[in-house]
Design an enzyme around this catalytic site. Structure first.
Site, PDB file in Angstrom:
ATOM      1  N   LYS A 192       3.164  24.732  -3.523  1.00 20.50           N
ATOM      2  CA  LYS A 192       1.914  24.118  -3.053  1.00 20.50           C
ATOM      3  C   LYS A 192       2.018  22.597  -3.154  1.00 20.50           C
ATOM      4  CE  LYS A 192      -0.766  28.191  -4.336  1.00 20.50           C
ATOM      5  NZ  LYS A 192      -1.802  28.757  -5.221  1.00 20.50           N
ATOM      6  N   ARG A 243       0.815  -1.207   0.000  1.00 26.10           N
ATOM      7  CA  ARG A 243       0.000   0.000   0.000  1.00 26.10           C
ATOM      8  C   ARG A 243       0.851   1.261   0.000  1.00 26.10           C
ATOM      9  NH1 ARG A 243      -2.990   1.699  -2.718  1.00 26.10           N
ATOM     10  NH2 ARG A 243      -4.029  -0.322  -2.553  1.00 26.10           N
ATOM     11  N   GLU A 262       5.741  39.543  -7.654  1.00 26.87           N
ATOM     12  CA  GLU A 262       4.418  39.282  -8.223  1.00 26.87           C
ATOM     13  C   GLU A 262       3.645  40.594  -8.337  1.00 26.87           C
ATOM     14  OE1 GLU A 262       1.676  36.063  -6.569  1.00 26.87           O
ATOM     15  OE2 GLU A 262       0.751  37.891  -5.807  1.00 26.87           O
ATOM     16  N   LYS A 275       5.434  38.574  -2.885  1.00 25.91           N
ATOM     17  CA  LYS A 275       4.077  38.354  -3.377  1.00 25.91           C
ATOM     18  C   LYS A 275       3.146  39.447  -2.861  1.00 25.91           C
ATOM     19  CE  LYS A 275       2.775  34.009  -3.580  1.00 25.91           C
ATOM     20  NZ  LYS A 275       2.825  33.641  -5.004  1.00 25.91           N
ATOM     21  N   ASP A 315       0.170  37.890 -12.235  1.00 26.12           N
ATOM     22  CA  ASP A 315      -0.748  36.990 -11.541  1.00 26.12           C
ATOM     23  C   ASP A 315      -2.200  37.297 -11.891  1.00 26.12           C
ATOM     24  OD1 ASP A 315      -1.296  34.875  -9.649  1.00 26.12           O
ATOM     25  OD2 ASP A 315      -2.012  36.430  -8.285  1.00 26.12           O
TER      26      ASP A 315
END
Length: 284
Positions: free
Chosen positions: A133, A98, A199, A165, A220
């Site tokens: 992410k 598994r 950004e 950002k 963005d």
């Protein structure tokens, strides 16, 4: 390629989570001397990633289990392809199954999804890249899977490069700090090998950012028209990265605006695991 130093701690933790005191079912149901021969089989078309991770799951469970790959990371395959042969003590093969499948299925899902986007932008000059992410603890493995699918990697961690950002820029605005001046001060504190990316979400932010001498500018959630205008405005003074809701349906149009990079968090944060199975025969 991934190294054992990257693979083994992740797989060891996964095995300990799955069988902290051993596999109770295998111990009471399977004879100690039983042997197993298994094959990793594709249930659908895809791109392979994580064959060394699969091997580690069996090796770290029992060093006598033998894994013989029939395909390499990055290989495309149709449904029905046998990707690896596994032989060894039946208890060990069943215990590791598994964890081995969970990891290779997820990594192959990432590689397969990445390849779809890479193929969609072929001939445009744009490259597909991932983001931070990723699944906590699995970043090295998942980013390897992106490379197996033909993509490239963004900064690996917060320690690798400067990337300002929207929240960083919001703090600067609240403090009354000029953006260009902030970029210039940041550059003074960095070595010559460290890149700066900023950004932006509006066209009027581009010139102040470029005036600071950034290496990469991220546009963005721009419309296609604003992406084209942004590329024209940058005019080669920095690498242009597009980001924001990149899909299989939109990625080619985004690439044709002239951007250099297209980043997609969905490559790792919402990918579907590929359907792979372990077909097994057991003998005395």
């Amino acid at each position: 390629m991934l190294t054992r130093a990257q693979i083994d701690p992740v797989v060891t933790a996964a095995l300990a989570e799955d069988a902290p005191w051993g596999d109770l079912t295998g111990q009471v149901f399977l004879p100690a001397g039983a042997r197993a021969a298994a094959q990793l089989v594709a249930r659908e078309d895809g791109v392979l990633a994580g064959i060394d991770v699969l091997e580690a799951a069996f090796r770290l469970t029992d060093g006598t289990v033998q894994v013989t790959p029939r395909a390499a990371d990055g290989d495309r395959f149709p449904a029905g392809t046998v990707l690896a042969d596994i032989t060894g003590p039946a208890r060990a093969v069943v215990q590791a199954e598994r964890v081995a499948l969970n990891l290779v299925q997820r990594l192959s899902g990432i590689a397969t999804r990445t390849r779809v986007l890479v193929d969609a932008v072929a001939g445009t000059g744009a490259r597909i890249t991932d983001t931070r992410k990723t699944t906590p603890g699995l970043r090295a493995l998942e980013r390897h899977a992106v490379r197996c699918g033909g993509g490239v990697n963004h900064r690996f961690s917060l320690s690798d490069a400067v990337m300002a950002k929207d929240n960083h820029l919001a703090v600067l605005r609240e403090q009354g700090i000029d953006l260009t001046a902030a970029i210039l001060r940041a550059r003074e504190q960095l070595g010559h090998m460290t890149r700066i990316e900023v950004e932006v979400d509006r066209l009027d932010q581009i010139e102040p950012v470029l005036a600071g001498g950034v290496d990469v500018i991220m546009l963005d959630n721009f419309s296609l028209e604003d992406l084209r205008r942004g590329v024209e405005q940058v005019a080669g003074r920095a690498i242009v990265e597009a980001s924001g809701t990149i899909t299989e349906e939109t990625v080619a149009e985004v690439a044709r605006t002239g951007v250099d990079m297209i980043s997609s968090g969905a490559l790792t944060h919402s990918v579907r695991s590929l359907d792979l199975g372990l077909d097994m025969a057991v003998s005395a």
